[in-house]
Design a protein around this motif. Structure first.
Motif, PDB file in Angstrom:
ATOM      1  N   ASN A 155      -0.146 147.292 -66.837  1.00  0.00           N
ATOM      2  CA  ASN A 155      -0.597 147.065 -65.469  1.00  0.00           C
ATOM      3  C   ASN A 155      -1.734 148.033 -65.108  1.00  0.00           C
ATOM      4  O   ASN A 155      -2.749 147.631 -64.534  1.00  0.00           O
ATOM      5  N   LEU A 156      -1.571 149.300 -65.454  1.00  0.00           N
ATOM      6  CA  LEU A 156      -2.604 150.299 -65.185  1.00  0.00           C
ATOM      7  C   LEU A 156      -3.893 149.973 -65.951  1.00  0.00           C
ATOM      8  O   LEU A 156      -4.991 150.031 -65.404  1.00  0.00           O
ATOM      9  N   ALA A 159       9.701 148.267 -75.616  1.00  0.00           N
ATOM     10  CA  ALA A 159       9.235 149.508 -74.988  1.00  0.00           C
ATOM     11  C   ALA A 159       8.816 149.166 -73.560  1.00  0.00           C
ATOM     12  O   ALA A 159       7.645 148.930 -73.277  1.00  0.00           O
ATOM     13  N   TYR A 160       9.803 149.137 -72.659  1.00  0.00           N
ATOM     14  CA  TYR A 160       9.567 148.653 -71.300  1.00  0.00           C
ATOM     15  C   TYR A 160       8.596 149.493 -70.468  1.00  0.00           C
ATOM     16  O   TYR A 160       7.911 148.936 -69.609  1.00  0.00           O
ATOM     17  N   PRO A 161       8.458 150.810 -70.703  1.00  0.00           N
ATOM     18  CA  PRO A 161       7.439 151.559 -69.956  1.00  0.00           C
ATOM     19  C   PRO A 161       6.005 151.096 -70.274  1.00  0.00           C
ATOM     20  O   PRO A 161       5.084 151.366 -69.503  1.00  0.00           O
ATOM     21  N   GLY A 207       2.236 143.826 -76.456  1.00  0.00           N
ATOM     22  CA  GLY A 207       3.093 143.735 -77.639  1.00  0.00           C
ATOM     23  C   GLY A 207       4.176 144.795 -77.647  1.00  0.00           C
ATOM     24  O   GLY A 207       5.321 144.533 -78.035  1.00  0.00           O
ATOM     25  N   GLN A 208       3.857 146.014 -77.196  1.00  0.00           N
ATOM     26  CA  GLN A 208       4.870 147.070 -77.111  1.00  0.00           C
ATOM     27  C   GLN A 208       5.950 146.699 -76.106  1.00  0.00           C
ATOM     28  O   GLN A 208       7.140 146.904 -76.353  1.00  0.00           O
ATOM     29  N   PHE A 209       5.539 146.134 -74.976  1.00  0.00           N
ATOM     30  CA  PHE A 209       6.515 145.708 -73.971  1.00  0.00           C
ATOM     31  C   PHE A 209       7.427 144.628 -74.539  1.00  0.00           C
ATOM     32  O   PHE A 209       8.651 144.687 -74.383  1.00  0.00           O
ATOM     33  N   LEU A 210       6.851 143.650 -75.214  1.00  0.00           N
ATOM     34  CA  LEU A 210       7.653 142.569 -75.787  1.00  0.00           C
ATOM     35  C   LEU A 210       8.559 143.055 -76.918  1.00  0.00           C
ATOM     36  O   LEU A 210       9.576 142.417 -77.217  1.00  0.00           O
ATOM     37  N   SER A 211       8.219 144.192 -77.526  1.00  0.00           N
ATOM     38  CA  SER A 211       9.052 144.772 -78.580  1.00  0.00           C
ATOM     39  C   SER A 211      10.178 145.629 -78.023  1.00  0.00           C
ATOM     40  O   SER A 211      10.986 146.156 -78.791  1.00  0.00           O
TER      41      SER A 211
END
Length: 174
Positions: free
Chosen positions: A96-97, A88-90, A82-86
């Protein structure tokens, strides 16, 4: 008012006030072992029973901790996605980790389930359930690295639900 004969019969025979023998426990007479409150004093056989119960209880505790930790790690995957989709690309690198950590966590839970089943005399279903969940996590990681999101996202939701249901069932046993 009570006379001397009534007083002696009104008090328990073992009461020192009534003139009877004291209730002090002796090594010679284990049956006389009572505490001041009148409850039986603990003996060595109760200690051995408690120790054997605790020795059978540790696999349950280990399994519950592993199942709960796995559920938390799996839920963290949705937060990171959800953070990535918002924007926050890191968070994608952390997603993945955490996928690798989730794979290890499900394997640890399989080992804990085997310990729960074998020495802990628990049910067999956690072994099968968490082995299947480990396989689903591996498939999920492959789908994610190949960017097949049409299957990756719904499978991820299913994995999280299964992890939470497994943890819930782990706590409902024994």
């Amino acid at each position: 008012m009570l006379d001397a004969d009534q007083t002696a019969t009104a008090l328990p025979a073992g009461d020192p006030v009534a003139g009877g023998p004291s209730q002090r426990a002796t090594a010679e007479d284990p049956a006389s072992r009572e505490s001041v409150s009148g409850t039986p004093a603990p003996d060595a056989s109760n200690d051995a029973t408690d120790a054997s119960r605790m020795s059978l209880r540790w696999p349950v505790i280990v399994f519950r901790i592993a199942a709960t930790g796995t559920a938390v790690i799996l839920f963290a995957q949705s937060v990171l996605a959800g953070q990535f989709l918002s924007g926050a690309y890191p968070a994608l690198d952390l997603h993945n980790l955490n996928a690798g950590i989730a794979g290890v966590a499900t394997l640890v839970t399989v080992v804990a389930a085997v310990l729960y089943f074998r020495p802990g005399h628990g049910p067999w279903w956690p072994i099968v359930a968490y082995a299947a969940l480990t396989g689903l996590v591996v498939v999920e990681m492959m789908l994610g690295t190949r960017h097949i999101l049409a299957v990756h996202i719904p499978l991820g939701v299913a994995i999280i639900v299964l992890g939470v249901v497994g943890a819930r069932r782990a706590w409902s046993r024994r």
